[in-house]
Design an enzyme around this catalytic site. Structure first.
Site, mmCIF file in Angstrom:
data_model
loop_
_atom_site.group_PDB
_atom_site.id
_atom_site.type_symbol
_atom_site.label_atom_id
_atom_site.label_comp_id
_atom_site.label_asym_id
_atom_site.label_seq_id
_atom_site.Cartn_x
_atom_site.Cartn_y
_atom_site.Cartn_z
ATOM 1 N N HIS A 282 -34.830 7.762 -23.916
ATOM 2 C CA HIS A 282 -33.890 9.081 -24.618
ATOM 3 C C HIS A 282 -35.012 10.452 -24.151
ATOM 4 C CE1 HIS A 282 -30.519 11.627 -25.871
ATOM 5 N NE2 HIS A 282 -30.265 11.711 -27.065
ATOM 6 N N HIS A 321 -28.131 5.964 -14.433
ATOM 7 C CA HIS A 321 -28.407 6.466 -15.530
ATOM 8 C C HIS A 321 -26.803 5.414 -16.487
ATOM 9 C CE1 HIS A 321 -26.509 9.310 -18.581
ATOM 10 N NE2 HIS A 321 -27.671 9.559 -18.400
ATOM 11 N N ASP A 377 -33.044 13.998 -15.409
ATOM 12 C CA ASP A 377 -35.093 13.910 -15.726
ATOM 13 C C ASP A 377 -36.222 13.529 -14.246
ATOM 14 O OD1 ASP A 377 -34.822 13.906 -18.410
ATOM 15 O OD2 ASP A 377 -34.413 11.891 -17.697
HETATM 16 C C1 COA Z 1 -30.819 4.720 -16.863
HETATM 17 C C2 COA Z 1 -31.206 3.414 -17.503
HETATM 18 C C3 COA Z 1 -32.186 2.401 -18.081
HETATM 19 C C4 COA Z 1 -29.959 2.440 -17.638
HETATM 20 O O1 COA Z 1 -29.894 1.339 -17.296
HETATM 21 P P1 COA Z 1 -28.724 0.085 -17.210
HETATM 22 O O2 COA Z 1 -27.486 1.833 -17.160
HETATM 23 O O3 COA Z 1 -28.734 -0.355 -18.378
HETATM 24 O O4 COA Z 1 -28.789 -0.119 -15.957
HETATM 25 P P2 COA Z 1 -29.179 -1.571 -15.308
HETATM 26 O O5 COA Z 1 -30.679 -1.912 -16.445
HETATM 27 O O6 COA Z 1 -28.039 -2.927 -16.085
HETATM 28 O O7 COA Z 1 -29.893 -1.683 -14.102
HETATM 29 C C5 COA Z 1 -27.805 -2.244 -12.914
HETATM 30 C C6 COA Z 1 -29.278 -2.453 -12.327
HETATM 31 O O8 COA Z 1 -29.698 -1.917 -10.930
HETATM 32 C C7 COA Z 1 -31.374 -1.593 -10.990
HETATM 33 N N1 COA Z 1 -32.095 -0.454 -11.983
HETATM 34 C C8 COA Z 1 -31.120 -0.024 -12.633
HETATM 35 N N2 COA Z 1 -31.832 1.506 -11.965
HETATM 36 C C9 COA Z 1 -33.304 1.410 -11.360
HETATM 37 C C10 COA Z 1 -34.330 2.534 -11.277
HETATM 38 N N3 COA Z 1 -34.408 3.531 -12.238
HETATM 39 N N4 COA Z 1 -34.976 1.887 -9.916
HETATM 40 C C11 COA Z 1 -34.571 0.268 -9.629
HETATM 41 N N5 COA Z 1 -33.609 -0.422 -10.160
HETATM 42 C C12 COA Z 1 -32.611 0.002 -10.758
HETATM 43 C C13 COA Z 1 -31.581 -2.747 -11.865
HETATM 44 O O9 COA Z 1 -32.483 -3.667 -11.727
HETATM 45 C C14 COA Z 1 -30.358 -3.622 -11.950
HETATM 46 O O10 COA Z 1 -30.317 -4.196 -10.777
HETATM 47 P P3 COA Z 1 -29.918 -5.692 -10.600
HETATM 48 O O11 COA Z 1 -28.503 -5.824 -10.656
HETATM 49 O O12 COA Z 1 -30.065 -6.766 -8.847
HETATM 50 O O13 COA Z 1 -30.815 -6.612 -11.852
HETATM 51 C C15 COA Z 1 -31.866 2.508 -15.536
HETATM 52 O O14 COA Z 1 -31.490 3.036 -14.770
HETATM 53 C C16 COA Z 1 -33.337 3.091 -16.124
HETATM 54 O O15 COA Z 1 -34.445 2.561 -16.681
HETATM 55 N N6 COA Z 1 -33.756 3.992 -15.172
HETATM 56 C C17 COA Z 1 -34.827 5.010 -14.855
HETATM 57 C C18 COA Z 1 -35.590 5.618 -16.050
HETATM 58 C C19 COA Z 1 -34.739 6.652 -16.298
HETATM 59 O O16 COA Z 1 -34.913 7.648 -15.654
HETATM 60 N N7 COA Z 1 -34.420 7.356 -17.197
HETATM 61 C C20 COA Z 1 -33.409 8.175 -17.862
HETATM 62 C C21 COA Z 1 -32.724 8.406 -17.925
HETATM 63 S S1 COA Z 1 -31.136 9.902 -17.884
#
Ligand code: COA
Length: 443
Positions: A282, A321, A377
Site C-alpha cells: 500500500h 494499478h 508512486d
Molecule cells: C499495482 C498492481 C499490484 C496491480 O495488480 P493487478 O491489478 O492485480 O494486476 P495483475 O497482477 O493481475 O496484472 C495483470 C497483467 O499485467 C502484468 N503486470 C501488472 N503490473 C505489472 C508491472 N508493474 N510490470 C510488469 N507487468 C505487470 C501482470 O504480469 C499480468 O500479466 P499477464 O496477464 O500476462 O499475467 C500491479 O500492477 C503491480 O504489481 N505494479 C507494480 C507495483 C506498484 O507500482 N504498486 C503501486 C500501486 S499504486
C-alpha cells in the site's frame, strides 16, 4: 423493493426493468432482485434457499474485488478513463489552484470554504499543532533505529489517551475538535518520529508557517532562528499532500471504516489506517521504485531491464494499478512537480532512467496491451528523496495528508444510517464436532 436515485455511479430512477432475474437450478425457483446504482444488495440473495432452514445464499468475494461496502459522496474514481475527483472537483484543478489545507476542508465539509471559513479552519489547525510533552517522552522511549511509521502508528493511537472524551463520537462539537487535532498534530508526530530516528532534537511547530512549510521546518530546522523552505519545495510538498489526501475505498480507508464501525474514537480508527498504510503493498511502492531505479543504474541499461520484465523475471515497479487502467492522473501532476523540485535541488540521475523507462514502456506492446501506465508512486519517491527524506519516511509522508481523507470517510460512515459494525461472513472449511483428545493420547 422500491429503489431511489442516490446519485451513485449508476444513478437514475428505477424502472420495472431495473432488476436481475435469477433462477436457482437446485430448486427451479426464480427470484427477481432489484438493481440500484449498478449493484444488487448481497442481502437480497439471502432469500435464495433450498429449504426453509437453509441460511440462504451468500456472495464470496475475497479482497472485495467486486463488492461496494458503502455509499460515498467524497471521492470519484474512474480507473478506465484516468479520472479522480474530490467532491466533484478534478484533481488536476485542485493540484493547480488549491492548497492541502483547503482540500482537507473540502473533503470533510463537502464544499469549498469561503474566505472566512478558510481563515477560521487554518487558524484552528494551526493552533492545535503542539502535542502534549509526554508524547515527546514516550517517543524518546523508542529504540534509536525504530521505523518512523511504527512510531507514528503508536503515537497517533496514543493520542486517544490524552483526549479521553474523543470516544464521544456522536457529540458533534467533541468530534469536530478531535478531527482538527488529528489533522493538526499528524505532521508534528511524523516529524518527531523522524527526528528521533535521526538522533536529533525535536523541533516544535512554528505557527507562523504554512502547513507544509511548518512540517519541513519540524523536519530540518537546526540552529537557525527560523527555517523557511524554498517556496517551490513548499508548494511541491503541498501538491503531493493534495494528491494523496483521499482515494476512496482503498485498503487503509477500509481499515479506518471497519475499525471505526465499532464506534471507537477517531485516533484509534486513524491508527488502523496508518497500520494498513505501513504495508509494502500500500504505502511502500515508491520505495520499491527507487530501489529498482538504483539497480538499473543508467539509462543505457533500460532496454535490458524492460526485456527482463517482459520475460516475467520481475515487475516494472510504479507501473500498473488495480483500478487505473489508464494514466494515473496523479502521476502526470507529480511529474510536473518533480521538474520544479529538481530545478531547486539539481537533477537526480535516477530521473533520466525513470523518464527513459516511461518512454519505452508506453510504446511497448506488452505494457500497452495490459493497460500498464505509470502510477502515483513512479515519481513520488524521486521527489521525496530530492526533498531530503529517507525512504523510511515515504509512508509517513503518505499518512499525513491521507488523514483528512480517512476522517472524511469516517465521518460519512458514522453518520450513515445504513452502516453497522463491519462484520463479514466466511465459508467455513475446517473440521467439525471433534472430541477433545487428552495429551497422552495424541500422536
Ligand atoms: C499495482 C498492481 C499490484 C496491480 O495488480 P493487478 O491489478 O492485480 O494486476 P495483475 O497482477 O493481475 O496484472 C495483470 C497483467 O499485467 C502484468 N503486470 C501488472 N503490473 C505489472 C508491472 N508493474 N510490470 C510488469 N507487468 C505487470 C501482470 O504480469 C499480468 O500479466 P499477464 O496477464 O500476462 O499475467 C500491479 O500492477 C503491480 O504489481 N505494479 C507494480 C507495483 C506498484 O507500482 N504498486 C503501486 C500501486 S499504486
Amino acid at each position: 423493493m422500491a429503489t431511489e436515485d442516490q446519485s451513485g455511479n449508476g444513478g437514475g430512477v428505477a424502472s420495472a426493468t431495473d432488476t436481475l432475474t435469477v433462477t436457482d437450478n437446485r430448486t427451479g425457483q426464480t427470484y427477481e432482485v432489484p438493481i440500484e446504482d449498478g449493484t444488487i444488495r448481497a442481502m437480497a440473495l439471502r432469500d435464495v434457499k433450498v429449504s426453509d432452514d437453509d441460511f440462504g445464499l451468500m456472495t464470496y468475494d475475497p479482497a472485495f474485488m467486486n463488492t461496494a461496502s458503502c455509499r460515498s459522496s467524497i471521492t470519484y474514481l474512474d480507473g478506465d478513463n484516468g479520472v479522480l475527483e474530490y467532491r466533484g472537483y478534478p484533481i488536476e484543478q485542485l493540484a493547480e489552484q488549491s492548497t492541502y489545507i483547503e482540500v482537507a476542508y473540502l473533503l470533510i465539509h463537502g464544499e469549498l470554504p469561503n474566505q472566512k471559513q478558510l481563515d477560521e479552519w487554518c487558524h484552528q489547525i494551526t493552533v492545535h499543532t503542539f502535542v502534549h510533552e509526554n508524547v515527546k517522552t514516550f517517543i524518546q522511549g523508542f529504540r534509536y533505529d525504530a521505523h518512523p511509521m511504527g512510531m507514528l502508528l503508536a503515537t497517533v493511537g496514543a493520542l486517544s489517551t490524552f483526549y479521553p472524551d474523543a470516544n464521544r463520537i456522536m457529540d458533534e462539537d467533541v468530534r469536530y475538535m478531535n478531527l482538527i487535532r488529528l489533522i493538526a498534530k499528524m505532521p508534528t508526530l511524523a516529524a518527531f518520529s523522524y527526528r528521533h530516528s535521526m538522533g536529533q532534537p525535536y523541533v516544535y511547530p512554528d505557527n507562523e508557517l504554512s502547513y507544509p512549510a511548518n512540517f519541513l521546518s519540524m523536519l530540518f530546522k537546526m540552529s537557525e532562528s527560523r527555517y523557511e523552505p524554498d517556496p517551490r519545495l513548499e508548494r511541491a510538498l503541498d501538491i503531493l499532500f493534495i494528491l494523496h489526501a483521499d482515494h476512496e475505498q482503498n485498503c487503509s480507508t477500509s481499515a479506518v471504516r471497519a475499525v471505526g464501525s465499532s464506534q471507537v474514537d477517531p485516533y484509534s480508527a486513524v491508527a488502523a489506517g496508518v497500520a494498513a498504510l505501513y504495508g509494502p503493498l500500500h504505502g511502500g511502492a515508491n520505495e520499491a521504485v527507487l530501489r529498482m531505479l538504483r539497480r538499473i543504474g543508467t539509462a543505457d541499461n533500460v532496454p535490458d531491464f524492460i526485456a527482463g520484465v517482459k520475460e516475467g523475471k520481475e515487475r516494472l515497479m510504479g507501473f500498473g494499478h488495480r483500478v487505473y487502467k489508464n494514466y494515473d492522473p496523479r502521476a502526470k501532476i507529480i511529474k510536473a512537480a518533480a521538474d520544479d523540485v529538481f530545478e531547486v535541488t539539481g537533477t537526480n540521475p535516477l530521473l533520466d532512467i525513470a523518464t527513459e523507462l516511461e518512454k519505452i514502456a508506453l510504446e511497448d506492446d506488452y505494457f500497452v496491451k495490459r493497460k500498464l501506465y505509470p502510477n502515483v508512486d513512479f515519481y513520488s519517491g524521486l521527489i521525496y528523496e530530492a526533498l531530503g527524506m529517507p525512504v523510511q519516511m515515504f509512508p509517513v509522508l503518505f499518512a499525513i495528508p491521507r488523514t483528512s481523507g480517512w476522517i472524511a470517510q469516517w465521518l460519512e460512515m458514522i453518520q450513515d444510517k445504513e452502516q453497522k459494525i463491519a462484520r463479514p461472513r466466511q465459508i467455513y472449511t475446517g473440521e467439525r464436532s471433534r472430541d477433545y483428545v487428552a495429551m497422552d493420547a495424541r500422536a
